[in-house]
Design a protein around this motif. Structure first.
Motif, PDB file in Angstrom:
ATOM      1  N   GLN A   1       0.821  -1.215   0.000  1.00  0.00           N
ATOM      2  CA  GLN A   1       0.000   0.000   0.000  1.00  0.00           C
ATOM      3  C   GLN A   1       0.858   1.269   0.000  1.00  0.00           C
ATOM      4  O   GLN A   1       0.578   2.218  -0.726  1.00  0.00           O
ATOM      5  CB  GLN A   1      -0.935  -0.019   1.215  1.00  0.00           C
ATOM      6  N   LEU A   2       1.917   1.262   0.785  1.00  0.00           N
ATOM      7  CA  LEU A   2       2.732   2.465   0.923  1.00  0.00           C
ATOM      8  C   LEU A   2       3.605   2.732  -0.299  1.00  0.00           C
ATOM      9  O   LEU A   2       4.091   3.849  -0.477  1.00  0.00           O
ATOM     10  CB  LEU A   2       3.608   2.374   2.176  1.00  0.00           C
ATOM     11  N   ASN A   3       3.813   1.725  -1.141  1.00  0.00           N
ATOM     12  CA  ASN A   3       4.679   1.906  -2.311  1.00  0.00           C
ATOM     13  C   ASN A   3       3.923   2.084  -3.621  1.00  0.00           C
ATOM     14  O   ASN A   3       4.539   2.222  -4.679  1.00  0.00           O
ATOM     15  CB  ASN A   3       5.639   0.727  -2.442  1.00  0.00           C
ATOM     16  N   GLN A   4       2.602   2.079  -3.568  1.00  0.00           N
ATOM     17  CA  GLN A   4       1.812   2.174  -4.807  1.00  0.00           C
ATOM     18  C   GLN A   4       2.168   3.428  -5.604  1.00  0.00           C
ATOM     19  O   GLN A   4       2.484   3.349  -6.800  1.00  0.00           O
ATOM     20  CB  GLN A   4       0.317   2.163  -4.468  1.00  0.00           C
ATOM     21  N   ALA A   5       2.144   4.587  -4.972  1.00  0.00           N
ATOM     22  CA  ALA A   5       2.454   5.841  -5.669  1.00  0.00           C
ATOM     23  C   ALA A   5       3.925   5.906  -6.065  1.00  0.00           C
ATOM     24  O   ALA A   5       4.276   6.394  -7.154  1.00  0.00           O
ATOM     25  CB  ALA A   5       2.089   7.036  -4.790  1.00  0.00           C
ATOM     26  N   PHE A   6       4.796   5.387  -5.195  1.00  0.00           N
ATOM     27  CA  PHE A   6       6.236   5.453  -5.479  1.00  0.00           C
ATOM     28  C   PHE A   6       6.600   4.629  -6.718  1.00  0.00           C
ATOM     29  O   PHE A   6       7.431   5.044  -7.534  1.00  0.00           O
ATOM     30  CB  PHE A   6       7.025   4.968  -4.269  1.00  0.00           C
ATOM     31  N   ILE A   7       5.971   3.463  -6.875  1.00  0.00           N
ATOM     32  CA  ILE A   7       6.255   2.620  -8.044  1.00  0.00           C
ATOM     33  C   ILE A   7       5.832   3.334  -9.328  1.00  0.00           C
ATOM     34  O   ILE A   7       6.527   3.270 -10.345  1.00  0.00           O
ATOM     35  CB  ILE A   7       5.574   1.243  -7.892  1.00  0.00           C
ATOM     36  N   GLU A   8       4.709   4.039  -9.281  1.00  0.00           N
ATOM     37  CA  GLU A   8       4.293   4.823 -10.448  1.00  0.00           C
ATOM     38  C   GLU A   8       5.329   5.906 -10.758  1.00  0.00           C
ATOM     39  O   GLU A   8       5.631   6.185 -11.923  1.00  0.00           O
ATOM     40  CB  GLU A   8       2.922   5.442 -10.204  1.00  0.00           C
ATOM     41  N   GLU A   9       5.886   6.508  -9.711  1.00  0.00           N
ATOM     42  CA  GLU A   9       6.927   7.524  -9.908  1.00  0.00           C
ATOM     43  C   GLU A   9       8.184   6.902 -10.529  1.00  0.00           C
ATOM     44  O   GLU A   9       8.842   7.520 -11.381  1.00  0.00           O
ATOM     45  CB  GLU A   9       7.282   8.175  -8.571  1.00  0.00           C
ATOM     46  N   LEU A  10       8.516   5.684 -10.118  1.00  0.00           N
ATOM     47  CA  LEU A  10       9.682   4.987 -10.696  1.00  0.00           C
ATOM     48  C   LEU A  10       9.495   4.763 -12.191  1.00  0.00           C
ATOM     49  O   LEU A  10      10.404   5.015 -12.986  1.00  0.00           O
ATOM     50  CB  LEU A  10       9.909   3.656  -9.983  1.00  0.00           C
ATOM     51  N   PHE A  11       8.327   4.256 -12.560  1.00  0.00           N
ATOM     52  CA  PHE A  11       8.064   4.036 -13.993  1.00  0.00           C
ATOM     53  C   PHE A  11       8.159   5.349 -14.769  1.00  0.00           C
ATOM     54  O   PHE A  11       8.733   5.379 -15.860  1.00  0.00           O
ATOM     55  CB  PHE A  11       6.690   3.387 -14.179  1.00  0.00           C
ATOM     56  N   SER A  12       7.600   6.418 -14.218  1.00  0.00           N
ATOM     57  CA  SER A  12       7.664   7.719 -14.894  1.00  0.00           C
ATOM     58  C   SER A  12       9.098   8.217 -15.013  1.00  0.00           C
ATOM     59  O   SER A  12       9.511   8.740 -16.064  1.00  0.00           O
ATOM     60  CB  SER A  12       6.837   8.753 -14.118  1.00  0.00           C
ATOM     61  N   TYR A  13       9.872   8.016 -13.968  1.00  0.00           N
ATOM     62  CA  TYR A  13      11.270   8.476 -13.965  1.00  0.00           C
ATOM     63  C   TYR A  13      12.084   7.763 -15.041  1.00  0.00           C
ATOM     64  O   TYR A  13      12.824   8.410 -15.812  1.00  0.00           O
ATOM     65  CB  TYR A  13      11.889   8.227 -12.588  1.00  0.00           C
ATOM     66  N   PHE A  14      11.962   6.444 -15.108  1.00  0.00           N
ATOM     67  CA  PHE A  14      12.771   5.690 -16.071  1.00  0.00           C
ATOM     68  C   PHE A  14      12.252   5.820 -17.494  1.00  0.00           C
ATOM     69  O   PHE A  14      12.954   5.555 -18.457  1.00  0.00           O
ATOM     70  CB  PHE A  14      12.872   4.225 -15.658  1.00  0.00           C
ATOM     71  N   LYS A  15      10.987   6.207 -17.618  1.00  0.00           N
ATOM     72  CA  LYS A  15      10.424   6.418 -18.947  1.00  0.00           C
ATOM     73  C   LYS A  15      11.065   7.631 -19.607  1.00  0.00           C
ATOM     74  O   LYS A  15      11.286   7.662 -20.809  1.00  0.00           O
ATOM     75  CB  LYS A  15       8.907   6.622 -18.828  1.00  0.00           C
TER      76      LYS A  15
END
Length: 289
Positions: free
Chosen positions: A275-289
């Motif tokens: 639950q606590l990493n849901q938003a962070f994982i989306e940020e990771l995908f955006s960063y590496f994109k």
């Protein structure tokens, strides 16, 4: 603290119940259900586990026989006809306990020894080597079963866990951790076959994409994420409710751009690592994109 703090301020940190001076990434923990990925991989390579093999498990608890006394392995979902994929999706403790017992201690330990248990990592960080068990043998089938789903006497730091789980993105090879400014060549070693790594990648992607998956909260059709959740319960006897640590293993299954290993100590409902990493994982995908 670099500029200097008073003894009174220092004592506030020292006496803080959250223990802010402890480097959690270098402390050994029972990894919980994220470790089922390792058990499944060893079983696949040993030709004991295979994708289409079904186990007809009934109820929420199981013990091998009467020699286990009052001890039994429990699970959360009463799912029947469990194959490896379903066992990972529902995170079925009983399935993996039975697989490890069928493998036997020798085969299971030989598989574990292909990883980094007992090794000193070349890092300027103080940490104990990863531990399978306190003794060189499990001493009992119960301990063998508990180890299979990430409990027992396993002690693995988050850094060591991340290194072990790197096999799935690297064709079965463990990638040893190193500092970013370390110019030495990256060290790797084979732990599982590339076929097994590929099979596990597919199944861990299903843990996210399947509506019943324990990591389905992280599903986004725009990404291909693989993940495994884990909860390690800390208790002295079976019938008591223990403190729980929550883990999440998650990685990019398409571009291999990141691997995340997250720990939440003493978690409570609503604050799991997933639950606590849901938003962070989306940020990771955006960063590496």
């Amino acid at each position: 603290m670099v500029k200097g703090i008073s003894q009174q301020e220092y004592d506030l940190y020292l006496k803080d119940d959250n223990k802010p001076f402890i480097s959690r990434y270098a402390v050994g923990y029972a990894p919980g259900s994220t470790f089922k990925t390792i058990t499944a991989s060893i079983g696949l390579d040993a030709k004991v586990t295979y994708p289409d093999k079904l186990r007809n498990i009934r109820g929420f608890s199981w013990q091998k026989d009467g020699t286990w006394g009052g001890y039994s392995v429990t699970r959360v979902s009463d799912v029947q006809n469990v194959d490896m994929s379903k066992a990972l999706i529902y995170s079925d403790n009983i399935y993996f306990a039975q697989e490890a017992i069928e493998m036997g201690e020798k085969t299971f330990r030989n598989g574990l020894n292909q990883f980094i248990f007992g090794e000193e990592l070349d890092l300027p960080i103080v940490m104990n080597p990863a531990q399978i068990s306190k003794q060189n043998t499990f001493q009992s089938e119960i301990l063998l079963a508990d180890t299979a789903y990430g409990q027992g006497e396993l002690m693995i730091t988050p850094i060591q866990q991340a290194s072990m789980y790197s096999v799935f993105q690297n064709e079965g090879k463990i990638v040893y951790p190193k500092l970013l400014n370390d110019k030495s060549e990256r060290k790797t070693k084979s732990a599982i076959t590339s076929l097994t790594a590929s099979e596990m990648m597919k199944n861990l992607t299903a843990v996210v994409s399947d509506p019943n998956g324990t990591a389905h909260l992280l599903f986004n059709p725009a990404h291909q994420l693989a993940a495994k959740t884990g909860t390690a319960e800390l208790k002295k006897k079976q019938d008591e409710k223990g403190d729980e640590n929550s883990f999440l293993l998650a990685f990019d299954a398409e571009q291999d751009s990141f691997l995340l290993l997250s720990l939440v100590e003493h978690y409570t409902p609503g604050s799991s690592a997933t639950q606590l990493n849901q938003a962070f994982i989306e940020e990771l995908f955006s960063y590496f994109k």
